[in-house]
Design a protein around this motif. Structure first.
Motif, PDB file in Angstrom:
ATOM      1  N   ARG A   1      17.101  24.483  40.370  1.00 35.89           N
ATOM      2  CA  ARG A   1      18.051  25.521  40.763  1.00 35.89           C
ATOM      3  C   ARG A   1      19.127  25.614  39.687  1.00 35.89           C
ATOM      4  O   ARG A   1      19.560  24.603  39.144  1.00 35.89           O
ATOM      5  CB  ARG A   1      18.687  25.171  42.107  1.00 35.89           C
ATOM      6  CG  ARG A   1      19.683  26.203  42.604  1.00 35.89           C
ATOM      7  CD  ARG A   1      20.158  25.885  44.008  1.00 35.89           C
ATOM      8  NE  ARG A   1      19.046  26.071  44.928  1.00 35.89           N
ATOM      9  CZ  ARG A   1      18.960  25.482  46.117  1.00 35.89           C
ATOM     10  NH1 ARG A   1      19.903  24.663  46.532  1.00 35.89           N
ATOM     11  NH2 ARG A   1      17.915  25.697  46.886  1.00 35.89           N
TER      12      ARG A   1
ATOM     13  N   LYS B   1      13.383  18.198  46.473  1.00 35.45           N
ATOM     14  CA  LYS B   1      13.329  19.486  47.162  1.00 35.45           C
ATOM     15  C   LYS B   1      14.763  19.859  47.545  1.00 35.45           C
ATOM     16  O   LYS B   1      15.454  19.109  48.217  1.00 35.45           O
ATOM     17  CB  LYS B   1      12.446  19.414  48.394  1.00 35.45           C
ATOM     18  CG  LYS B   1      12.289  20.757  49.084  1.00 35.45           C
ATOM     19  CD  LYS B   1      11.118  20.749  50.034  1.00 35.45           C
ATOM     20  CE  LYS B   1      10.992  22.025  50.810  1.00 35.45           C
ATOM     21  NZ  LYS B   1      10.717  23.199  50.016  1.00 35.45           N
TER      22      LYS B   1
ATOM     23  N   GLY C   1      17.510  22.258  49.409  1.00 29.54           N
ATOM     24  CA  GLY C   1      17.582  23.047  50.627  1.00 29.54           C
ATOM     25  C   GLY C   1      17.789  24.523  50.375  1.00 29.54           C
ATOM     26  O   GLY C   1      18.242  24.936  49.304  1.00 29.54           O
ATOM     27  N   LYS C   2      17.487  25.308  51.375  1.00 27.51           N
ATOM     28  CA  LYS C   2      17.666  26.747  51.314  1.00 27.51           C
ATOM     29  C   LYS C   2      19.162  27.061  51.233  1.00 27.51           C
ATOM     30  O   LYS C   2      19.973  26.470  51.938  1.00 27.51           O
ATOM     31  CB  LYS C   2      17.050  27.388  52.549  1.00 27.51           C
ATOM     32  CG  LYS C   2      16.991  28.870  52.514  1.00 27.51           C
ATOM     33  CD  LYS C   2      16.248  29.408  53.718  1.00 27.51           C
ATOM     34  CE  LYS C   2      16.221  30.914  53.663  1.00 27.51           C
ATOM     35  NZ  LYS C   2      15.542  31.478  54.828  1.00 27.51           N
ATOM     36  N   MET C   3      19.531  28.015  50.388  1.00 24.15           N
ATOM     37  CA  MET C   3      20.932  28.390  50.237  1.00 24.15           C
ATOM     38  C   MET C   3      21.298  29.649  51.014  1.00 24.15           C
ATOM     39  O   MET C   3      22.415  29.804  51.446  1.00 24.15           O
ATOM     40  CB  MET C   3      21.286  28.586  48.771  1.00 24.15           C
ATOM     41  CG  MET C   3      21.298  27.269  48.021  1.00 24.15           C
ATOM     42  SD  MET C   3      22.128  27.335  46.444  1.00 24.15           S
ATOM     43  CE  MET C   3      23.741  27.906  46.847  1.00 24.15           C
ATOM     44  N   CYS C   4      20.391  30.585  51.141  1.00 19.93           N
ATOM     45  CA  CYS C   4      20.700  31.831  51.852  1.00 19.93           C
ATOM     46  C   CYS C   4      19.529  32.215  52.731  1.00 19.93           C
ATOM     47  O   CYS C   4      18.417  31.954  52.463  1.00 19.93           O
ATOM     48  CB  CYS C   4      20.952  33.005  50.935  1.00 19.93           C
ATOM     49  SG  CYS C   4      21.681  32.731  49.351  1.00 19.93           S
TER      50      CYS C   4
END
Length: 114
Positions: free
Chosen positions: A84, A109, A111-114
């Motif tokens: 990222r 891995k 995490g999802k940000m949006c």
């Protein structure tokens, strides 16, 4: 250089840091408080306070930052699994140091940000 903050001291090598890449435009070094196994900061060698200060004369720096992030990702062996790239701008954007910088994060891995 105008600001003489910690990033400028790293660029000038007046304080110890783990520099992983440096050229005439940028310096990349390991973050001292990493939030991922690989956490590299990529900064311009000239003072730009934040993304709002990018203009016609210095916009080439952003392209070089992205290009060098791919080189460093390969060097750090995070290019295949993924990484990222983050640039924060000002207080509400999460910018803690008043100096344009890019975070290169990887090695796990994320995490999802949006």
């Amino acid at each position: 250089m105008k600001n003489n903050n910690i990033f400028e001291k790293i660029i000038k090598k007046t304080i110890p840091s783990d520099i992983v890449y440096q050229d005439e435009i940028l310096t990349a070094f390991k973050d001292i408080k990493p939030i991922a196994p690989t956490h590299i900061l990529i900064i311009p060698n000239i003072f730009i306070s934040c993304a709002n200060e990018i203009n016609k004369e210095n916009c080439y720096i952003l392209g070089h930052m992205f290009y060098i992030s791919t080189i460093v990702a390969k060097k750090e062996k995070i290019d295949q699994d993924g990484y990222r790239i983050i640039i924060n701008c000002n207080k509400n954007g999460g910018q803690e140091i008043n100096y344009l910088h890019m975070h290169l994060l990887g090695g796990k891995k994320l995490g999802k940000m949006c």
